[in-house]
Design an enzyme around this catalytic site. Structure first.
Site, PDB file in Angstrom:
ATOM      1  N   LYS A 180      -4.609  -0.107  -7.729  1.00 21.75           N
ATOM      2  CA  LYS A 180      -3.614  -0.756  -6.856  1.00 21.75           C
ATOM      3  C   LYS A 180      -4.160  -0.854  -5.441  1.00 21.75           C
ATOM      4  CE  LYS A 180       0.988   0.043  -4.763  1.00 21.75           C
ATOM      5  NZ  LYS A 180       2.234   0.837  -4.777  1.00 21.75           N
ATOM      6  N   ASP A 193       2.399  -1.290   2.696  1.00 20.71           N
ATOM      7  CA  ASP A 193       3.636  -1.448   1.930  1.00 20.71           C
ATOM      8  C   ASP A 193       4.841  -1.193   2.820  1.00 20.71           C
ATOM      9  OD1 ASP A 193       5.564  -1.673   0.036  1.00 20.71           O
ATOM     10  OD2 ASP A 193       5.050   0.177  -1.052  1.00 20.71           O
ATOM     11  N   LYS A 234      11.509  -0.472   3.606  1.00 18.24           N
ATOM     12  CA  LYS A 234      11.526   0.999   3.584  1.00 18.24           C
ATOM     13  C   LYS A 234      12.114   1.534   4.883  1.00 18.24           C
ATOM     14  CE  LYS A 234       7.278   1.862   0.912  1.00 18.24           C
ATOM     15  NZ  LYS A 234       7.858   2.621  -0.205  1.00 18.24           N
ATOM     16  N   ASP A 245      -1.563   2.826   0.622  1.00 18.83           N
ATOM     17  CA  ASP A 245      -1.150   2.255  -0.656  1.00 18.83           C
ATOM     18  C   ASP A 245      -2.266   1.475  -1.374  1.00 18.83           C
ATOM     19  OD1 ASP A 245       0.957   2.369  -2.399  1.00 18.83           O
ATOM     20  OD2 ASP A 245       1.954   0.555  -1.638  1.00 18.83           O
ATOM     21  N   ASP A 280      10.241  -3.459  -3.151  1.00 13.84           N
ATOM     22  CA  ASP A 280       9.422  -2.280  -2.839  1.00 13.84           C
ATOM     23  C   ASP A 280       8.727  -1.732  -4.096  1.00 13.84           C
ATOM     24  OD1 ASP A 280       8.273  -0.325  -1.307  1.00 13.84           O
ATOM     25  OD2 ASP A 280      10.072   0.927  -1.166  1.00 13.84           O
ATOM     26  N   GLU A 294       6.462  -2.988  -5.792  1.00 18.85           N
ATOM     27  CA  GLU A 294       5.505  -4.097  -5.799  1.00 18.85           C
ATOM     28  C   GLU A 294       4.192  -3.754  -6.502  1.00 18.85           C
ATOM     29  OE1 GLU A 294       5.652  -1.930  -3.462  1.00 18.85           O
ATOM     30  OE2 GLU A 294       3.540  -1.465  -3.226  1.00 18.85           O
ATOM     31  N   ARG A 335       3.579  -2.314  -9.317  1.00 17.11           N
ATOM     32  CA  ARG A 335       3.588  -2.686 -10.739  1.00 17.11           C
ATOM     33  C   ARG A 335       3.434  -4.204 -10.914  1.00 17.11           C
ATOM     34  NH1 ARG A 335       9.209   0.379 -11.302  1.00 17.11           N
ATOM     35  NH2 ARG A 335       8.120   1.568  -9.720  1.00 17.11           N
TER      36      ARG A 335
HETATM   37  N1  BES Z   1       3.844   2.650  -2.445  1.00 17.31           N
HETATM   38  C1  BES Z   1       5.071   3.124  -2.932  1.00 17.31           C
HETATM   39  C2  BES Z   1       4.988   4.501  -3.575  1.00 17.31           C
HETATM   40  C3  BES Z   1       4.557   5.642  -2.698  1.00 17.31           C
HETATM   41  C4  BES Z   1       5.482   6.506  -2.157  1.00 17.31           C
HETATM   42  C5  BES Z   1       3.215   5.886  -2.491  1.00 17.31           C
HETATM   43  C6  BES Z   1       5.065   7.571  -1.385  1.00 17.31           C
HETATM   44  C7  BES Z   1       2.811   6.954  -1.717  1.00 17.31           C
HETATM   45  C8  BES Z   1       3.737   7.800  -1.165  1.00 17.31           C
HETATM   46  C9  BES Z   1       5.635   2.177  -3.972  1.00 17.31           C
HETATM   47  O1  BES Z   1       5.288   0.843  -3.849  1.00 17.31           O
HETATM   48  C10 BES Z   1       7.119   2.236  -3.863  1.00 17.31           C
HETATM   49  O2  BES Z   1       7.623   1.877  -2.850  1.00 17.31           O
HETATM   50  N2  BES Z   1       7.783   2.677  -4.920  1.00 17.31           N
HETATM   51  C11 BES Z   1       9.187   2.795  -4.934  1.00 17.31           C
HETATM   52  C12 BES Z   1       9.676   2.307  -6.285  1.00 17.31           C
HETATM   53  C13 BES Z   1      11.172   2.158  -6.386  1.00 17.31           C
HETATM   54  C14 BES Z   1      11.645   1.027  -5.505  1.00 17.31           C
HETATM   55  C15 BES Z   1      11.512   1.905  -7.830  1.00 17.31           C
HETATM   56  C16 BES Z   1       9.547   4.257  -4.723  1.00 17.31           C
HETATM   57  O3  BES Z   1       8.824   5.128  -5.179  1.00 17.31           O
HETATM   58  O4  BES Z   1      10.555   4.520  -4.072  1.00 17.31           O
HETATM   59 ZN    ZN Z   2       3.462   0.526  -2.850  1.00 13.77          ZN
HETATM   60 ZN    ZN Z   3       6.610  -0.200  -2.487  1.00 18.68          ZN
END
Ligand code: BES
Ligand code: ZN
Ligand code: ZN
Length: 497
Positions: free
Chosen positions: A262, A267, A274, A285, A344, A346, A348
């Protein structure tokens, strides 16, 4: 490389002499030191230094060859931990102490490999590798020269044949270079590291290692039908890239493995924006993408009998008038559709296109992806194990083993049929987030990815909890860790037939 490492059979003079001691019979371990200090046993007793894990005793000495004797505890062996990890951390402590004391030369008597249940080569490799990792500092933007990474000459004093052990040092330096380069890329902020800049760096590193590369720009990504990458990147003023890096071992019958990382350069969450505190570290990210390409640079040098193709989708997830919206329905490279309920989630989306591209265009024996994918991963596992998810026991075991050997440890989470409906949507093939009832965010994300790997043996690594800002004090906790590089190299070496 700021740490110059040499192997020697006898202890040279050095400003700091590092002594590693186990947590028993300390006085017997202090009898044959290269420098005799009359009051050492008394000092050890007075300071209650028992050789416990992480304990340090710094002894200034007036000796022609040494300025400081630094005793570092290795603690006791435990069945739940690898004893070698205590050695890695002790190495890191000694390097940090040198930096603190502004010492430029360090000599360390390495203990016998049998103590750790490893080979002498493995001991040398990990001692050298973790000293290099501990020494690395993200200092690119520090203008005060006194704060830059330290230059230290390290001599590892060993018993064995130096000619036999030399390749272990060479491998350690290759790995260290790759891990520290990964950390540098992850630490670079998104105003300096855009998808195009990172793609250029990837091509440069791959070309230097003699690897074949292919780069698709955003127009080509759209034209190929990669609706996931496009949906994420369209809100950004920066163009997306898809970078492919190929290592061919010269034998088309050798196993072929794909590594997919990834690469979200930043992000923000997109329109599902966020909160400020969660966004702060989101330059991290792209840690998966960085790990893939740097691991491949090492693989190119070690030349295993395995074909490896790295694939990294690179994009920035921004909110804007051109951004994808919550509720949009998109179509991926393999024709499947998804309702983007939350922009968010994203990672996947870009991985879906990358995974389907790889399983469609290459004949693969295995595919492994690595991603800072879910915040939930931190709640599941804390900071010390990345999450491994796979339905293929053999591949999962190989990845787990590579994690143990390399020190990038992983813990397997379940992916059973019970979880799979979590990403269902009523109006598209999939939703990009699960309904609240399913809870396990890290597993749910893997249920989404699973739709894009056909029947190729697949393993997913979530490193959201291990890539950056972790609770381990040994290797500069507030910056990137470079997790995944060492694991991938060991995995590929182990996949050789
Ligand atoms: N990049 C984030 C995940 C992340 C969180 C990486 C903390 C490193 C540290 C990812 O894209 C994300 O935002 N995931 C969301 C998914 C949710 C919206 C289903 C999350 O984990 O809140
Ligand atoms: Zn992310
Ligand atoms: Zn995200």
């Amino acid at each position: 490389m700021a740490l110059q490492i040499k192997l020697a059979n006898s202890c040279p003079s050095a400003e700091v002499l590092g002594i590693l001691v186990t947590e028993d019979h300390i006085s017997t371990q202090l009898t044959n030191l290269p420098v005799q200090v009359d009051y050492l046993n008394q000092l050890v007793a007075d300071r209650k230094f028992k050789g416990s894990k992480g304990a340090q005793l710094i002894v200034p000495v007036s000796h022609a060859n040494y300025k400081y004797l630094v005793l570092v505890g290795l603690g006791k062996k435990k069945s739940t931990d690898h004893y070698i990890e205590n050695l890695r951390r002790a190495m890191a402590e000694l390097v940090k102490t040198c930096e603190h004391y502004n010492a430029k030369t360090l000599a360390i008597n390495l203990p016998q490999a049998e103590l750790f249940g490893v080979t002498p080569a493995y001991l040398v490799e990990h001692a050298a590798l973790f000293a290099q990792i501990a020494n690395h500092k993200f200092d690119t933007y520090l203008t005060d020269l006194s704060k830059k990474e330290a230059n230290i000459e390290l001599t590892l004093v060993v018993d064995g044949d130096l000619v036999v052990l030399q390749p272990a040092l060479v491998k350690a330096n290759l790995l260290a270079q790759a891990v520290n380069q990964t950390r540098e890329w992850v630490d670079l902020p998104a105003n300096h590291l855009t998808p195009t800049v990172l793609a250029d760096k990837m091509v440069a590193i791959a070309k230097n290692a003699g690897l074949k590369t292919m780069v698709f720009n955003e127009a080509e990504i759209i034209q190929m039908g990669m609706g996931g990458i496009h949906a994420v990147s369209r809100g950004s003023a920066e163009e997306a890239r898809l970078v492919l890096v190929e290592y061919r071992c010269g034998d088309d019958n050798a196993p072929t493995v794909a590594l997919v990382g990834k690469g979200i350069l930043y992000d923000t969450g997109g329109l599902s924006i966020k909160p400020a505190a969660s966004m702060e570290t989101m330059k991290e990210d792209m840690a998966g993408a960085a790990a893939v390409v740097n691991a491949m640079a090492v693989i190119a040098q070690l030349k295993p009998k395995v074909n490896v193709i790295g694939c990294t989708p690179l994009a920035e997830n921004m909110p804007s008038g051109t951004a994808g919206r919550p509720g949009d329905i998109i179509t991926f490279y393999n024709g499947k559709t998804a309702e983007v309920k939350n922009t968010d989630a994203e990672g996947r989306l870009i991985l879906a296109d990358a995974l389907s591209y790889m399983v469609t265009n290459y004949k693969l024996d295995a595919i492994v992806d690595i991603a800072t994918l879910t915040g939930a991963c931190e709640y599941a596992l804390g900071n010390f194990f990345s999450a491994l998810i796979s339905e293929h026991d053999e591949l999962a075991a190989q990845v787990k083993q590579a994690g143990e050997i390399s020190g990038d440890r992983v813990w397997r989470l379940p992916l059973t049929d019970d979880y799979k409906p979590c990403m269902n949507s009523n109006i598209a093939d999939l939703s990009n987030i699960s309904s609240g009832r399913y809870k396990a965010g890290t597993i749910n994300a893997s249920c989404f990815l699973q739709h894009f790997v056909k029947d190729v043996p697949w393993a997913h690594l979530d490193i959201a909890n291990t890539a950056y800002d972790i609770a381990l004090p040994y290797y500069r906790p507030d910056t990137a860790t470079g997790v995944g590089v060492k694991l991938f190299v060991e995995l590929v070496l182990a996949l050789q037939k």
